[in-house]
Design a protein around this motif. Structure first.
Motif, PDB file in Angstrom:
ATOM      1  N   HIS A  72      -5.415   1.738  -3.036  1.00  0.00           N
ATOM      2  CA  HIS A  72      -6.445   0.102  -2.305  1.00  0.00           C
ATOM      3  C   HIS A  72      -6.470  -1.094  -3.960  1.00  0.00           C
ATOM      4  O   HIS A  72      -6.747   0.145  -4.925  1.00  0.00           O
ATOM      5  CB  HIS A  72      -7.556   0.330  -2.232  1.00  0.00           C
ATOM      6  CG  HIS A  72      -8.686   1.324  -2.168  1.00  0.00           C
ATOM      7  ND1 HIS A  72      -9.087   2.583  -2.082  1.00  0.00           N
ATOM      8  CD2 HIS A  72      -9.265   1.089  -3.763  1.00  0.00           C
ATOM      9  CE1 HIS A  72     -10.086   3.076  -2.638  1.00  0.00           C
ATOM     10  NE2 HIS A  72     -10.496   2.204  -3.539  1.00  0.00           N
TER      11      HIS A  72
ATOM     12  N   SER B  94      -5.631   3.354   2.952  1.00  0.00           N
ATOM     13  CA  SER B  94      -6.581   2.800   2.107  1.00  0.00           C
ATOM     14  C   SER B  94      -6.617   4.331   0.786  1.00  0.00           C
ATOM     15  O   SER B  94      -5.768   4.751   0.407  1.00  0.00           O
ATOM     16  CB  SER B  94      -7.474   3.115   1.244  1.00  0.00           C
ATOM     17  OG  SER B  94      -8.027   3.189   0.251  1.00  0.00           O
TER      18      SER B  94
ATOM     19  N   ALA C  65     -15.195  -0.476  -2.402  1.00  0.00           N
ATOM     20  CA  ALA C  65     -13.809  -0.261  -3.379  1.00  0.00           C
ATOM     21  C   ALA C  65     -13.806  -0.595  -4.533  1.00  0.00           C
ATOM     22  O   ALA C  65     -13.885  -1.405  -5.972  1.00  0.00           O
ATOM     23  CB  ALA C  65     -12.559  -0.730  -2.374  1.00  0.00           C
TER      24      ALA C  65
ATOM     25  N   LYS D 281      -0.124  -2.211  -2.546  1.00  0.00           N
ATOM     26  CA  LYS D 281      -2.155  -1.380  -2.238  1.00  0.00           C
ATOM     27  C   LYS D 281      -2.902  -2.211  -1.389  1.00  0.00           C
ATOM     28  O   LYS D 281      -2.601  -3.856  -0.928  1.00  0.00           O
ATOM     29  CB  LYS D 281      -3.427  -0.922  -3.510  1.00  0.00           C
ATOM     30  CG  LYS D 281      -1.909  -0.048  -4.689  1.00  0.00           C
ATOM     31  CD  LYS D 281      -2.694  -0.117  -5.725  1.00  0.00           C
ATOM     32  CE  LYS D 281      -2.804   0.414  -6.646  1.00  0.00           C
ATOM     33  NZ  LYS D 281      -2.407   2.349  -6.325  1.00  0.00           N
ATOM     34  N   VAL D 282      -3.503  -1.868  -0.320  1.00  0.00           N
ATOM     35  CA  VAL D 282      -4.522  -2.593   0.390  1.00  0.00           C
ATOM     36  C   VAL D 282      -5.315  -3.890  -1.326  1.00  0.00           C
ATOM     37  O   VAL D 282      -5.899  -3.068  -1.436  1.00  0.00           O
ATOM     38  CB  VAL D 282      -5.657  -1.649   1.664  1.00  0.00           C
ATOM     39  CG1 VAL D 282      -6.772  -2.655   1.204  1.00  0.00           C
ATOM     40  CG2 VAL D 282      -5.136  -1.028   2.184  1.00  0.00           C
TER      41      VAL D 282
END
Length: 476
Positions: A223, A218, A231, A274-275
């Motif tokens: 993320h 991240s 998140a 991105k995660v």
């Protein structure tokens, strides 16, 4: 051959300047006191005098006032451990040629001496009033102690290092910085960035040692909102933040194997995801990584991916330990002394000879970072206008002849013998034993704190706290 007299109560400064000027075609001699300097001036004629403002037996101003009527042809250049603009202006207005603040830099010294020979003994106030106004306005009172924030050393090891820095900086090569903890790897990475074509882009530094396995991806790649618990918002990762610039990954060997896979893919494809995301984001970055471990050995030990190692290893710079560049020690000391004096707004007269002996004898396991902390701490503990004495030094320096032993020695300056303290001997012995064991382990693993913490069966934070407590002055 022009003859130069160096007057400074620090023997190390006299020695270094004498050798340096002699190598550059001057006949240089030195004195560690004002009285001795007067005797030398009486017996021999000198063209230039480099004089420290704060001497043990007399101030530089008093010495200047004595020699002016006796030797009107001598060119006097003052040097000091801290900058006082009012003193500088006063000296120049009264006939001194120039005024320099320590640390002294070779090119600057030679340039000023060369100019002084050409100008004769005409002071700056008579040559150019703008120079005096510059001093009065506070500009230039402390010479640049570095290049782009990095102290440039003069030792052979330092010259070799910076030759390679200048070569690799203008490329887009990935760089591995290998060196012990505290050698200034992040500052060196920043210097490479500043010298590169990406200097106008961002410089993003990430300490991989502080990243947990769960958060590393991240932090590096960002993320999406809802990608994992907590998140709450979409986050931009370090790779996106460094777009057009340089990303520096410190202690890269601490990244988990899984994150190493993501990193390799990002470098090969010049893109990140991105995660929790599906979109591929193109990135244009240069990567510099650092490790206090030998990454190739980590590859052999199967703790670091070989393909990632070869992807990163386009150029490797070995950052020398401070003990391998002893010739740079006075430069670092004087740089940190000047900086700390300015930060604290407290002039320090210099460093006593016994302290210099200890600084030169110590092996500096914490390298430049440790040296900087020692000097800042010493400045804080030293009264204004006084020299740094042994009382301002931490315990390990006072025992530098055998640095692995942390048993307190009797110090006549502190007026007490710790062995006579009632009820403290057992506790003191336990602390000393613990500190000795910590240092032994650190030396065994070449001051890799992650490995040391594992061997000692404590976490890194606990180890850092214990090391920090070893730096603190003992309580009475």
């Amino acid at each position: 051959m022009k003859k130069i007299l160096i007057v400074d109560d620090e023997l190390s400064v006299c020695t270094l300047l004498t050798r340096f000027l002699s190598k550059n075609g001057y006949h240089a001699q030195s004195s560690t006191s004002g009285a001795e300097a007067l005797r030398m001036l009486k017996n021999e004629s000198y063209d230039i005098m480099l004089c420290d403002y704060h001497l043990q037996d007399i101030t530089g101003k008093e010495l200047f006032e004595k020699i002016q009527p006796l030797y009107p042809g001598i060119i006097v250049i003052f040097i000091t451990g801290y900058a006082d603009v009012r003193v500088a202006v006063d000296l120049i207005k009264n006939g001194a040629y120039h005024y320099l603040s320590k640390p002294l830099y070779p090119d600057e010294i030679l340039k000023i001496i060369h100019n002084a020979i050409e100008d004769g003994n005409t002071p700056a106030s008579a040559r150019n009033s703008a120079e005096v106004k510059t001093l009065e306005n506070g500009a230039g009172t402390l010479p640049a102690a570095s290049e782009d924030g990095y102290v440039i050393g003069e030792s052979e090891a330092s010259r070799h290092l910076f030759e390679h820095v200048n070569l690799v900086a203008l490329t887009d090569y990935s760089v591995i910085l290998h060196g012990e903890t505290g050698t200034g790897k992040e500052a060196l990475a920043h210097l490479i960035h500043q010298k590169s074509n990406r200097r106008n882009g961002p410089f993003i530094a990430i300490d991989c040692g502080s990243l947990s396995k769960e958060l590393a991806a991240s932090e590096l790649f960002g993320h999406e909102k809802g990608a994992f618990t907590g998140a709450l918002h979409t986050k931009e990762g370090a790779f996106e933040q460094a777009e057009g610039g340089t990303i520096f990954l410190d202690e890269i060997g601490n990244l988990s194997y899984e994150v190493q896979v993501y990193l390799l893919r990002a470098l090969q494809e010049k893109s990140v995801r991105k995660v929790g995301g599906v979109k591929t984001i193109k990135v244009d970055i240069r990567i510099i990584v650092a490790s206090n471990e030998n990454l190739y050995e980590s590859v052999l030990n199967k703790t670091f991916r070989e393909d990632l190692y070869h992807r990163l290893n386009e150029f490797t710079l070995k950052v020398p330990a401070l003990r391998d560049r002893e010739a740079d020690l006075p430069l670092f000391v004087n740089t940190f002394l000047a900086t700390a004096s300015k930060e604290l707004n407290k002039p320090i007269a210099g460093i006593s000879s016994p302290v210099w002996e200890l600084l030169l004898a110590y092996k500096w396991p914490g390298n430049i970072r440790e040296l900087k902390n020692v000097i800042r701490r010493a400045c804080l503990l030293t009264p204004e206008g006084k020299e740094i004495s042994q009382k301002a030094l931490p315990l390990e320096l006072l025992n530098s002849k055998n640095m692995s032993q942390f048993a307190p020695q009797h110090n006549p300056d502190n007026g007490m013998d710790e062995l006579s303290e009632n009820g403290s001997s057992l506790k003191s012995a336990a602390i000393q034993g613990e500190q000795k064991r910590i240092m032994e382990v650190l030396q065994q693993v070449k001051f890799n704190k992650t490995k040391a913490a594992e061997i000692l069966n404590i976490d890194r934070k606990t180890l850092y706290n214990k090391l920090r407590s070893m730096q603190q002055p003992s309580k009475k």
